[in-house]
Motif scaffolding. Structure first.
Motif, PDB file in Angstrom:
ATOM      1  N   ILE A  80      10.010 -15.604  16.993  1.00 26.64           N
ATOM      2  CA  ILE A  80       9.171 -14.462  16.796  1.00 26.64           C
ATOM      3  C   ILE A  80       7.710 -14.894  17.003  1.00 26.64           C
ATOM      4  CG2 ILE A  80       8.251 -12.581  15.195  1.00 26.64           C
ATOM      5  CD1 ILE A  80      11.044 -12.899  13.568  1.00 26.64           C
ATOM      6  N   ASP A  81       7.038 -14.134  18.307  1.00 26.77           N
ATOM      7  CA  ASP A  81       5.768 -14.454  18.651  1.00 26.77           C
ATOM      8  C   ASP A  81       4.816 -13.831  17.730  1.00 26.77           C
ATOM      9  OD1 ASP A  81       6.560 -16.179  21.017  1.00 26.77           O
ATOM     10  OD2 ASP A  81       7.336 -14.273  21.745  1.00 26.77           O
ATOM     11  N   VAL A  82       4.943 -12.658  17.447  1.00 27.47           N
ATOM     12  CA  VAL A  82       4.007 -11.847  16.694  1.00 27.47           C
ATOM     13  C   VAL A  82       4.734 -10.888  15.492  1.00 27.47           C
ATOM     14  CG1 VAL A  82       2.364  -9.885  17.009  1.00 27.47           C
ATOM     15  CG2 VAL A  82       2.773 -11.448  18.767  1.00 27.47           C
ATOM     16  N   LEU A  83       4.144 -10.748  14.405  1.00 31.23           N
ATOM     17  CA  LEU A  83       4.623 -10.136  13.120  1.00 31.23           C
ATOM     18  C   LEU A  83       3.291  -9.151  13.212  1.00 31.23           C
ATOM     19  CD1 LEU A  83       6.277  -9.397  10.721  1.00 31.23           C
ATOM     20  CD2 LEU A  83       5.022 -11.439   9.490  1.00 31.23           C
ATOM     21  N   ILE A  84       3.853  -7.919  13.167  1.00 32.15           N
ATOM     22  CA  ILE A  84       3.040  -6.936  12.666  1.00 32.15           C
ATOM     23  C   ILE A  84       3.210  -6.202  11.191  1.00 32.15           C
ATOM     24  CG2 ILE A  84       1.767  -4.736  13.255  1.00 32.15           C
ATOM     25  CD1 ILE A  84       2.665  -5.472  16.246  1.00 32.15           C
ATOM     26  N   ASN A  85       2.666  -6.460  10.197  1.00 30.94           N
ATOM     27  CA  ASN A  85       2.836  -5.762   8.792  1.00 30.94           C
ATOM     28  C   ASN A  85       2.241  -4.470   8.761  1.00 30.94           C
ATOM     29  OD1 ASN A  85       4.306  -7.771   7.437  1.00 30.94           O
ATOM     30  ND2 ASN A  85       2.427  -9.153   7.512  1.00 30.94           N
ATOM     31  N   ASN A  86       2.707  -3.679   9.143  1.00 31.14           N
ATOM     32  CA  ASN A  86       2.374  -2.053   9.072  1.00 31.14           C
ATOM     33  C   ASN A  86       2.874  -1.388   7.790  1.00 31.14           C
ATOM     34  OD1 ASN A  86       1.598   0.513  10.404  1.00 31.14           O
ATOM     35  ND2 ASN A  86       3.746   0.620  10.147  1.00 31.14           N
ATOM     36  N   ALA A  87       4.239  -1.863   7.420  1.00 22.42           N
ATOM     37  CA  ALA A  87       4.776  -0.789   6.298  1.00 22.42           C
ATOM     38  C   ALA A  87       3.579  -0.816   5.230  1.00 22.42           C
ATOM     39  CB  ALA A  87       5.963  -1.501   6.096  1.00 22.42           C
ATOM     40  N   GLY A  88       3.860   0.303   4.699  1.00 26.26           N
ATOM     41  CA  GLY A  88       2.630   0.824   3.613  1.00 26.26           C
ATOM     42  C   GLY A  88       2.905   1.845   3.033  1.00 26.26           C
ATOM     43  N   VAL A  89       2.223   2.268   1.665  1.00 23.28           N
ATOM     44  CA  VAL A  89       2.420   3.449   1.331  1.00 23.28           C
ATOM     45  C   VAL A  89       0.939   3.696   0.705  1.00 23.28           C
ATOM     46  CG1 VAL A  89       3.198   2.269  -0.925  1.00 23.28           C
ATOM     47  CG2 VAL A  89       3.893   4.791  -0.633  1.00 23.28           C
ATOM     48  N   ALA A  90       0.722   4.985   0.380  1.00 20.95           N
ATOM     49  CA  ALA A  90      -0.671   5.431  -0.185  1.00 20.95           C
ATOM     50  C   ALA A  90      -0.455   5.901  -1.545  1.00 20.95           C
ATOM     51  CB  ALA A  90      -1.138   6.280   0.912  1.00 20.95           C
ATOM     52  N   GLY A  91      -1.378   6.338  -2.334  1.00 15.38           N
ATOM     53  CA  GLY A  91      -1.337   7.069  -3.504  1.00 15.38           C
ATOM     54  C   GLY A  91      -2.511   7.268  -4.016  1.00 15.38           C
ATOM     55  N   TYR A  92      -2.972   8.137  -4.955  1.00 12.91           N
ATOM     56  CA  TYR A  92      -4.080   8.801  -5.490  1.00 12.91           C
ATOM     57  C   TYR A  92      -4.057   8.988  -7.052  1.00 12.91           C
ATOM     58  CZ  TYR A  92      -4.501   9.434  -0.360  1.00 12.91           C
ATOM     59  OH  TYR A  92      -4.452   9.327   0.997  1.00 12.91           O
ATOM     60  N   GLY A  93      -5.140   8.820  -7.637  1.00  8.72           N
ATOM     61  CA  GLY A  93      -5.201   9.311  -8.965  1.00  8.72           C
ATOM     62  C   GLY A  93      -6.238   8.326  -9.662  1.00  8.72           C
ATOM     63  N   VAL A  94      -6.879   9.077 -10.651  1.00 13.65           N
ATOM     64  CA  VAL A  94      -7.755   8.131 -11.464  1.00 13.65           C
ATOM     65  C   VAL A  94      -6.946   6.841 -12.205  1.00 13.65           C
ATOM     66  CG1 VAL A  94      -9.232  10.071 -12.330  1.00 13.65           C
ATOM     67  CG2 VAL A  94      -7.357   9.452 -13.728  1.00 13.65           C
ATOM     68  N   TRP A  95      -7.788   5.695 -12.287  1.00 10.38           N
ATOM     69  CA  TRP A  95      -6.992   4.428 -12.699  1.00 10.38           C
ATOM     70  C   TRP A  95      -6.537   4.684 -13.997  1.00 10.38           C
ATOM     71  CZ3 TRP A  95      -5.766   0.116 -10.884  1.00 10.38           C
ATOM     72  CH2 TRP A  95      -6.508  -0.561  -9.776  1.00 10.38           C
ATOM     73  N   GLU A  96      -6.989   5.307 -15.083  1.00 10.06           N
ATOM     74  CA  GLU A  96      -6.213   5.158 -16.233  1.00 10.06           C
ATOM     75  C   GLU A  96      -4.981   6.005 -16.291  1.00 10.06           C
ATOM     76  OE1 GLU A  96      -7.282   6.784 -20.959  1.00 10.06           O
ATOM     77  OE2 GLU A  96      -8.531   7.107 -19.246  1.00 10.06           O
ATOM     78  N   SER A  97      -4.760   6.797 -15.124  1.00  8.30           N
ATOM     79  CA  SER A  97      -3.563   7.788 -15.270  1.00  8.30           C
ATOM     80  C   SER A  97      -2.317   7.064 -14.600  1.00  8.30           C
ATOM     81  CB  SER A  97      -3.839   9.140 -14.698  1.00  8.30           C
ATOM     82  OG  SER A  97      -4.211   8.975 -13.162  1.00  8.30           O
TER      83      SER A  97
END
Length: 285
Positions: A80-97
């Motif tokens: 494997i010459d190149v690895l591209i780490n693209n998988a991801g997930v986003a999310g939102y909200g105040v820290w305390e919650s």
């Protein structure tokens, strides 16, 4: 020269575009995604029908799944010459919650998932004394914003991995680059992918309308800029292709790709590097 390239998270967004772009450029693409026989079966067949593309099932949150995907790829292609780490997930909200479990879920994908792929690919890259690992982070992963704390913390963690491991792997000829995208109209941002949101409803309610108004104002500003600057996700795929094609030893540690930032992202990267150099000098003298 054609390279064998493993990409995670290719069912949508940057990952899918990158798989297509690299395939069209003549590279052999291993397109990783979850649910190739389930929810992503249609897109798996779509990508598999392209020349130079092989689809593999991989869940970056699962040790066994990651190990199996990389072992199968290496057994078939040898390298494997190149690895591209693209998988991801986003999310939102105040820290305390955010519950700790929900934050862990975020980090399982965005942070530990990257560690898993590093551990799966590095032995073969070290043996070959060659390799390139590209990690997609965030345009704001060098600092943070309200309502995006766990997400940006996970992305800043990947910045730390990229920077710290670069020197460790230099003797093996392995390069690491973080791509810092801005806000683009991908499924992660347009509502098609639900992501992982803050999950303490009672705490969210206690923060009330003022927090909701601040969040909506921030989101409106970001998405307004996205439209104003006509942010095209193909920019990221093209940036990845340019990194793949660069001569070894010339690749930057960080590549910001955010027209909205108007150069301030590169300014921040440069300033941070200069301050780090001073810090290292202070500790070494």
């Amino acid at each position: 020269m054609s390279k064998t390239i493993f990409i995670t998270g290719t069912s949508t967004g940057f990952g899918k575009l990158t798989a297509i772009t690299l395939s069209n450029a003549g590279h052999t693409v291993i397109a990783g995604m979850r649910g190739t026989n389930g929810k992503n079966e249609a897109v798996a067949k779509e990508l598999a029908a392209l020349s130079n593309v092989e689809v593999v099932d991989i869940d970056v949150t699962n040790d066994e799944s990651v190990t199996k995907a990389f072992e199968q790829t290496l057994a078939k292609h040898g390298t494997i010459d190149v690895l591209i780490n693209n998988a991801g997930v986003a999310g939102y909200g105040v820290w305390e919650s955010w519950t700790l479990d929900q934050i862990r879920n975020m980090f399982e994908v965005n942070f530990y998932g990257v560690i898993r792929t590093y551990q799966a690919v590095l032995p073969s890259m070290r043996k070959a004394k060659n390799g390139l690992i590209i990690n997609l982070t965030s345009g704001a992963s060098g600092h943070t914003l309200p309502f995006m704390g766990p997400y940006l913390a996970s992305k800043f963690g990947i910045e730390s991995i990229t920077e710290g491991i670069q020197d460790e792997l230099s003797e093996f000829g392995i390069e690491n680059v973080s791509i810092q995208p801005g806000v683009y109209p991908t499924e992660m941002n347009n509502g098609q992918k639900s992501g992982l949101q803050a999950d303490k409803a009672d705490i969210i309610a206690e923060y009330g309308e003022e927090a909701a108004a601040k969040f909506n104002a921030l989101g409106g500003a970001l998405f307004g800029k996205m439209a104003q600057y006509d942010m095209n996700p193909q920019t990221i795929a093209d940036g990845i292709l340019s990194l793949v094609n660069m001569e070894k030893g010339t690749r930057p540690l960080r590549l910001p790709l955010d027209a909205i930032a108007q150069g301030t992202d590169q300014e921040f990267i440069t300033a941070r590097a200069e301050i780090k150099a001073k810090w290292l000098s202070a500790y070494s003298n």
